[in-house]
Design a protein around this motif. Structure first.
Motif, PDB file in Angstrom:
ATOM      1  N   ALA A  16       0.899  -1.189   0.022  1.00 30.17           N
ATOM      2  CA  ALA A  16       0.110  -0.083  -0.067  1.00 30.17           C
ATOM      3  C   ALA A  16       0.911   1.293  -0.017  1.00 30.17           C
ATOM      4  O   ALA A  16       0.523   2.305  -0.652  1.00 30.17           O
ATOM      5  CB  ALA A  16      -0.935   0.081   1.103  1.00 30.17           C
ATOM      6  N   ILE A  17       1.969   1.291   0.655  1.00 24.59           N
ATOM      7  CA  ILE A  17       2.864   2.552   0.785  1.00 24.59           C
ATOM      8  C   ILE A  17       3.511   2.522  -0.532  1.00 24.59           C
ATOM      9  O   ILE A  17       3.607   3.710  -1.010  1.00 24.59           O
ATOM     10  CB  ILE A  17       3.896   2.392   1.964  1.00 24.59           C
ATOM     11  N   ARG A  62       2.101   1.765  -3.650  1.00 26.62           N
ATOM     12  CA  ARG A  62       1.490   2.196  -4.388  1.00 26.62           C
ATOM     13  C   ARG A  62       1.214   3.734  -4.237  1.00 26.62           C
ATOM     14  O   ARG A  62       0.937   4.610  -5.075  1.00 26.62           O
ATOM     15  CB  ARG A  62      -0.036   1.523  -4.328  1.00 26.62           C
ATOM     16  N   SER A  63       1.143   4.046  -2.913  1.00 22.34           N
ATOM     17  CA  SER A  63       0.789   5.653  -2.555  1.00 22.34           C
ATOM     18  C   SER A  63       1.941   6.282  -3.109  1.00 22.34           C
ATOM     19  O   SER A  63       1.915   7.453  -3.506  1.00 22.34           O
ATOM     20  CB  SER A  63       0.807   5.633  -0.938  1.00 22.34           C
ATOM     21  N   LEU A  64       3.262   5.921  -2.944  1.00 25.09           N
ATOM     22  CA  LEU A  64       4.507   6.771  -3.533  1.00 25.09           C
ATOM     23  C   LEU A  64       4.481   6.700  -4.834  1.00 25.09           C
ATOM     24  O   LEU A  64       4.620   7.710  -5.424  1.00 25.09           O
ATOM     25  CB  LEU A  64       5.768   6.040  -2.597  1.00 25.09           C
ATOM     26  N   TYR A  94       1.695   6.738  -6.764  1.00 26.13           N
ATOM     27  CA  TYR A  94       0.677   7.868  -7.182  1.00 26.13           C
ATOM     28  C   TYR A  94       0.983   9.132  -6.984  1.00 26.13           C
ATOM     29  O   TYR A  94       0.922   9.846  -7.901  1.00 26.13           O
ATOM     30  CB  TYR A  94      -0.440   7.377  -6.254  1.00 26.13           C
ATOM     31  N   ASN A  95       1.676   9.342  -5.965  1.00 27.87           N
ATOM     32  CA  ASN A  95       2.333  10.872  -5.522  1.00 27.87           C
ATOM     33  C   ASN A  95       3.320  11.127  -6.499  1.00 27.87           C
ATOM     34  O   ASN A  95       3.368  12.476  -7.142  1.00 27.87           O
ATOM     35  CB  ASN A  95       2.983  10.820  -4.033  1.00 27.87           C
TER      36      ASN A  95
END
Length: 130
Positions: free
Chosen positions: A112-113, A115-117, A119-120
């Motif tokens: 999840a981290i 994917r978040s990075l 996306y950012n």
């Protein structure tokens, strides 16, 4: 610079390694020692009668005020419990970076981290207008 390299080698040779040497090994002898120092590079290696060994190669990177030494090497010793430790390392502008089977490693980054990075990175923040 040559004086600096020689000073570093002398300091390494005189370093107190008594915390890794068993009391029974207090009489250990150096059975092999090689040193080669040049103005822009060096290498050394040694081995003791109780199984401690090390070798390192380094070279000067850059010039003037931006000059730095980049080194890589390995060392091996046996713990008081009888376990042999092998450490390989690089020491450069990113610091001392050891690797060994006994050294702790960080846990993997959760999906999840990651994917978040990603996306950012794909959606950078837009500057706000006053």
């Amino acid at each position: 610079m040559k004086l600096f390299l020689i000073s570093c080698l002398v300091a390494l040779a005189a370093a107190d390694v008594s915390h890794i040497v068993k009391s029974a090994d207090a009489g250990a002898q150096i059975v092999r020692q090689d040193v080669d120092v040049a103005p822009d590079q060096y290498q050394y290696a040694y081995e003791t009668s109780n199984g401690i060994s090390a070798d390192e190669q380094g070279q000067l990177k850059g010039t003037g005020q931006e000059a730095a030494i980049s080194a890589q090497g390995q060392y091996r010793y046996t713990s008081p419990e009888g376990e042999t430790y092998n450490i390989q390392y690089v020491a450069d502008e990113n610091g001392f970076q050891p690797q060994g089977a006994h050294l702790p490693t960080p846990p993997p980054i959760p999906e999840a981290i990651i994917r978040s990075l990603e996306y950012n990175r794909a959606h950078p923040e837009q500057p706000s207008k006053p």
